[in-house]
Design an enzyme around this catalytic site. Structure first.
Site, mmCIF file in Angstrom:
data_model
loop_
_atom_site.group_PDB
_atom_site.id
_atom_site.type_symbol
_atom_site.label_atom_id
_atom_site.label_comp_id
_atom_site.label_asym_id
_atom_site.label_seq_id
_atom_site.Cartn_x
_atom_site.Cartn_y
_atom_site.Cartn_z
ATOM 1 N N CYS A 89 0.850 -1.196 0.000
ATOM 2 C CA CYS A 89 0.000 0.000 0.000
ATOM 3 C C CYS A 89 0.887 1.248 0.000
ATOM 4 O O CYS A 89 1.574 1.509 -0.973
ATOM 5 C CB CYS A 89 -0.955 -0.038 1.194
ATOM 6 S SG CYS A 89 -2.366 1.050 0.992
ATOM 7 N N HIS A 197 -3.320 -5.803 1.042
ATOM 8 C CA HIS A 197 -2.653 -5.992 2.333
ATOM 9 C C HIS A 197 -2.581 -7.467 2.729
ATOM 10 O O HIS A 197 -3.480 -7.962 3.420
ATOM 11 C CB HIS A 197 -3.425 -5.239 3.423
ATOM 12 C CG HIS A 197 -3.288 -3.763 3.374
ATOM 13 N ND1 HIS A 197 -2.310 -3.086 4.058
ATOM 14 C CD2 HIS A 197 -3.997 -2.826 2.709
ATOM 15 C CE1 HIS A 197 -2.431 -1.778 3.830
ATOM 16 N NE2 HIS A 197 -3.448 -1.598 3.009
ATOM 17 N N GLU A 199 -0.825 -8.746 5.012
ATOM 18 C CA GLU A 199 -0.704 -8.869 6.474
ATOM 19 C C GLU A 199 -2.063 -8.807 7.155
ATOM 20 O O GLU A 199 -2.180 -9.104 8.334
ATOM 21 C CB GLU A 199 0.243 -7.799 7.022
ATOM 22 C CG GLU A 199 -0.338 -6.395 7.201
ATOM 23 C CD GLU A 199 -0.461 -5.597 5.906
ATOM 24 O OE1 GLU A 199 -0.224 -6.154 4.821
ATOM 25 O OE2 GLU A 199 -0.811 -4.396 5.993
#
Lengths: 225, 82
Positions: A89, A197, A199
């Site tokens: 990002c 994302h 994560e």
């Protein structure tokens, strides 16, 4: 033998803790936290992550100020030495602004912030970051960004496609990115930038675990090395 | 020395902000606007011995993103007599 990772925090980063938690959960080793004003990285790094957020309030252009911060000189040196670097990002925006990845991330074509889980296709399942995925695997990963509209000139796009450097492609309309590109890899194969994302998709409570294989891929490559 | 740096998107690069502004102008009833491109104006106050080359480098290294933007440097004449 642990997995030595660093997560860089810029003023305005807001996914740095998520990134550190994901790395620790998957590797079993806490990630080192590094501040943007530091001039040096810890020794012996296996992995560097640039997290999401709004570094420097997105002043000038998203990622522009962060890419010129002191720690980025060390990150660029490490990337050039072959240390794996992941930018997610805002981290992707920083990597393009730093010149480690081609192209630029522009305002979403819709003008709207987009925040939802999107479907991606793993376009290159042989890279350092994606070897754990099946070829052309469809995965679901959250996005949350305003400036994710990937732009590069046609010659650059053709080269990225031809060299297998498009890591992930959106399977739906998300932000107007050229050729629906969601993530790209550098020439040497050790730097990945992506808007989604991973994560945020590593445990069932997140609603999906498709991001875990990305971190596992990097870790297993190093163990095998 | 006052310097204005005009940063604009390269021709052919889609400008969603310009398009939204265009749409808003039409919504206000202004007809006849063919196109809108949004850019950025950066004003610098620099020492007189800063060279043109330095100014170019500032633009290329930070003020503009050369992948998507062009820049134009304009030196603003001082209003006070030298």
């Amino acid at each position: 033998m642990g997995f030595t990772a660093a997560v860089i925090t810029f003023p305005g980063s807001n996914c740095d803790r998520d990134m550190a938690v994901a790395i620790e959960q998957i590797s079993g080793t806490p990630a080192k936290r590094v501040w943007h004003g530091d001039a040096e990285l810890p020794d012996g790094l296996d992995f560097i992550a640039l997290p999401g957020g709004f570094s420097y309030g997105d002043y000038l252009r998203s990622g522009a100020m962060a890419s010129r911060s002191p720690i980025m000189r060390a990150v660029i040196d490490a990337a050039n030495r072959g240390v794996p670097v992941l930018g997610v990002c805002n981290g992707f925006q920083v990597l393009t602004e730093a010149g480690l990845l081609p192209g630029a991330l522009m305002r979403n074509a819709s003008q709207n912030f987009v925040c939802r889980t999107v479907s991606l296709r793993v376009e290159n399942s042989k890279s350092l970051f994606t070897a754990g995925y099946a070829a052309q695997e469809r995965i679901d990963i959250p996005v949350a960004h305003h400036d994710g509209n990937f732009f590069a000139d046609e010659a650059t796009l053709d080269r990225l496609e031809g060299e297998g450097r498009v890591a992930f492609r959106y399977l739906e309309s998300v932000n107007g990115s050229a050729r629906d590109i969601a993530g790209v890899i550098n020439d040497a194969g050790n730097v990945l930038g992506m808007m989604p994302h991973p994560e945020r998709a590593i445990e069932a409570a997140h609603g999906g675990t498709d991001g875990a294989k990305l971190f596992e891929s990097v870790m297993s490559e190093l163990v095998n090395a | 020395m006052k310097v204005q740096v005009h940063v604009s998107l390269k021709p052919g690069v889609l400008d969603p902000q310009g398009r939204a502004i265009h749409h808003a102008l039409e919504g206000l009833g202004f007809a006849g606007v063919n196109d809108v491109r949004a850019g950025r104006l950066i004003e610098l106050d620099v020492a007189d011995d800063v060279s043109d080359e330095d100014l170019d480098q500032m633009c290329q290294k930070l003020l503009a993103n050369m992948v998507i933007e062009n820049y134009r440097i304009e030196k603003v004449p001082s209003k006070e007599p030298a």
